[in-house]
Design a protein around this motif. Sequence first.
Motif, PDB file in Angstrom:
ATOM      1  N   PRO A 130       0.828  -1.209   0.000  1.00 24.74           N
ATOM      2  CA  PRO A 130       0.000   0.000   0.000  1.00 24.74           C
ATOM      3  C   PRO A 130       0.861   1.257   0.000  1.00 24.74           C
ATOM      4  O   PRO A 130       1.908   1.309   0.653  1.00 24.74           O
ATOM      5  N   PHE A 131       0.409   2.259  -0.735  1.00 32.29           N
ATOM      6  CA  PHE A 131       1.140   3.516  -0.770  1.00 32.29           C
ATOM      7  C   PHE A 131       0.159   4.677  -0.913  1.00 32.29           C
ATOM      8  O   PHE A 131      -1.007   4.487  -1.264  1.00 32.29           O
ATOM      9  N   GLU A 132       0.625   5.850  -0.630  1.00 29.05           N
ATOM     10  CA  GLU A 132      -0.154   7.064  -0.822  1.00 29.05           C
ATOM     11  C   GLU A 132       0.759   8.119  -1.438  1.00 29.05           C
ATOM     12  O   GLU A 132       1.991   7.997  -1.398  1.00 29.05           O
ATOM     13  N   VAL A 133       0.161   9.162  -1.991  1.00 29.78           N
ATOM     14  CA  VAL A 133       0.914  10.247  -2.608  1.00 29.78           C
ATOM     15  C   VAL A 133       0.539  11.557  -1.913  1.00 29.78           C
ATOM     16  O   VAL A 133      -0.644  11.885  -1.790  1.00 29.78           O
ATOM     17  N   VAL A 134       1.551  12.269  -1.434  1.00 23.36           N
ATOM     18  CA  VAL A 134       1.351  13.588  -0.838  1.00 23.36           C
ATOM     19  C   VAL A 134       1.935  14.616  -1.801  1.00 23.36           C
ATOM     20  O   VAL A 134       3.149  14.737  -1.925  1.00 23.36           O
ATOM     21  N   PRO A 135       1.075  15.322  -2.524  1.00 18.73           N
ATOM     22  CA  PRO A 135       1.589  16.285  -3.515  1.00 18.73           C
ATOM     23  C   PRO A 135       2.427  17.376  -2.862  1.00 18.73           C
ATOM     24  O   PRO A 135       2.266  17.687  -1.674  1.00 18.73           O
ATOM     25  N   GLY A 136       3.303  17.954  -3.657  1.00 20.19           N
ATOM     26  CA  GLY A 136       4.120  19.074  -3.195  1.00 20.19           C
ATOM     27  C   GLY A 136       4.048  20.207  -4.187  1.00 20.19           C
ATOM     28  O   GLY A 136       3.486  20.062  -5.282  1.00 20.19           O
ATOM     29  N   VAL A 137       4.607  21.351  -3.824  1.00 22.93           N
ATOM     30  CA  VAL A 137       4.649  22.489  -4.743  1.00 22.93           C
ATOM     31  C   VAL A 137       5.634  22.150  -5.865  1.00 22.93           C
ATOM     32  O   VAL A 137       6.818  21.900  -5.611  1.00 22.93           O
ATOM     33  N   ALA A 138       5.135  22.119  -7.097  1.00 20.50           N
ATOM     34  CA  ALA A 138       5.997  21.784  -8.237  1.00 20.50           C
ATOM     35  C   ALA A 138       7.063  22.866  -8.426  1.00 20.50           C
ATOM     36  O   ALA A 138       6.777  24.060  -8.317  1.00 20.50           O
ATOM     37  N   THR A 139       8.288  22.443  -8.707  1.00 17.01           N
ATOM     38  CA  THR A 139       9.391  23.384  -8.893  1.00 17.01           C
ATOM     39  C   THR A 139       9.084  24.376 -10.010  1.00 17.01           C
ATOM     40  O   THR A 139       9.358  25.575  -9.877  1.00 17.01           O
ATOM     41  N   ALA A 140       8.501  23.887 -11.095  1.00 11.73           N
ATOM     42  CA  ALA A 140       8.235  24.750 -12.252  1.00 11.73           C
ATOM     43  C   ALA A 140       7.177  25.808 -11.956  1.00 11.73           C
ATOM     44  O   ALA A 140       7.051  26.777 -12.707  1.00 11.73           O
ATOM     45  N   VAL A 141       6.424  25.640 -10.875  1.00 12.62           N
ATOM     46  CA  VAL A 141       5.415  26.628 -10.470  1.00 12.62           C
ATOM     47  C   VAL A 141       5.923  27.473  -9.307  1.00 12.62           C
ATOM     48  O   VAL A 141       5.765  28.695  -9.285  1.00 12.62           O
ATOM     49  N   GLY A 142       6.546  26.824  -8.326  1.00 20.39           N
ATOM     50  CA  GLY A 142       7.001  27.534  -7.131  1.00 20.39           C
ATOM     51  C   GLY A 142       8.133  28.501  -7.392  1.00 20.39           C
ATOM     52  O   GLY A 142       8.152  29.612  -6.848  1.00 20.39           O
TER      53      GLY A 142
END
Length: 556
Positions: A130-142
């Motif tokens: 089992p796994f989950e994904v925690v999104p982050g601020v994308a470099t190309a946007v941040g």
Amino acid sequence: MSPTSPTTSPASAAFPGHGHVTFLGAGPGDPGLLTLRAVEALAGADVLIAEPEVLEVVRGHARAGVSTPELTVVDEASTTAGVPVLRDATNLVMEAARGGKRVVRAVTGDPGLDGNAGSEMLACAAEGIPFEVVPGVATAVGVPAYAGVPLRDAQGTDVRFVDARTADDRCWAEVGASDGTVVVSTSLDSVAAAAGELVAAGRKPDTPLTVTVAGTTTRQRTWTATLGTIAQVFKQGKVLPSPEGHRPAIAVVGERSAPAQRDQLAWFESKPLFGWRVLVPRTKEQAASLSDQLRSYGAVPHEVPTIAVEPPRTPQQMERAVKGLVTGRYEWIAFTSVNAVKAVREKFEEYGLDARAFAGIKVAAVGEQTAAALVDFGVKPDLVPSGEQSAAGLLEDWPPYDPVFDPIDRVFLPRADIATETLVAGLIELGWEVDDVTAYRTVRASPPPADTREAIKGGGFDAVLFTSSSTVRNLVGIAGKPHNVTVIACIGPATAKTAEEHGLRVDVLSPEPSVHKLAEALAEFGLRRRAAALEAGDPVTRPSERRPGARRRRTT
């Protein structure tokens, strides 16, 4: 009632008996951009797997015993080519998860934009882990956001994202034929080549362009040019050639990305102390809040303990006084430092006492930090100086002893072994009996590492904050005298006098004896210095960037 997140339940509860993997986006580099969910996941991790630069961002939120296996290079060709190396992350993730561990796999930016993370997710799915994904601020946007480069305007426009390392001719042709904004992930020494690809595909050479390296960190730097001039701008500015040419860069291309307005929108790089290395010579506990304040001004604080705090050589006097607090011996207790609060608190804990033991006793505190330390202990001070935050200021507000209203005439004063007699003498003059007790000893700290000593003497720091005369004497004693390009900031006239006696030129004097007011005064100095450079048409530089030995110019 606040809403709850559907992902906040512990992984072990959701998947009993199994390991679990969290693929976590660490953002572009600023630790403050981590999401609340990311912080939760990091706090519960048994194993934390990340590249060194990412580990630096997330490590502070992981628990003390977390395992951080080192990633190793498995593709030497990628190292030679100067591109991000392939690593054995998949094996490390799977091995830990098979062992029933809670694994956090942290990547730069957002996991959804990381190709390797996608492969690792597939490997987990194939084995039923089992796994989950925690999104982050994308470099190309941040990064553009921190560079003051909006990707869209009120009229709206297409925004295309291109990775120059994997883009093919068809990709360049599509973005070249578009009039939308193009965000190119590349390296510093490949920016000109990417600009050439866009011009060859149809973009006009005079199309505005911004390039940012080390985005969202205090090492951030941004250049503004056009597709046709960027190579010349780098050459004239001696940006390239450079051994750091392989550093990742984000280039934003397009008429609507407003690079011409960067002087108004560059909120991050225009912070008053942006990129300044500031030396904070205090005990580590006292330096923390000051360092946080300096970071808010864009500075890079470097904490160097100059004073070590140790218990008194003979603890019996302190033990008797603390017992006297409980048995009603005192009418008042006066704290003149955070360390005094800490010393009494430690004695309380040793005897199994807590803040309730202060019931019926009036409490005085000098300074906002001392008062805050008491509140953290569960004690609200009855008396804090209304004027000067010092022993003299406390005496001005301290009531004289009145046998009618004061059933007890005694004051407990826990303090340092080197404290002055001002407060004791003043309280006695007001009619009080004082138990003047050595609660802790202050001794000179060990010298800092050699590279820190060299930076202090060689002008590697932009500023140093002196919060007492003893910090001046101790810093010079253990590390040497700061270089003459370093801005010297002092908390008050007495500290400034000591600094001048040691041959230092004082540039900043705090308007009040408060470390936070001192940091504010340094920030105001930085703003004036920046404004003077812009008005004169000069580039904005840090004090440490001045030529060694050059005559210092004061900014008033």
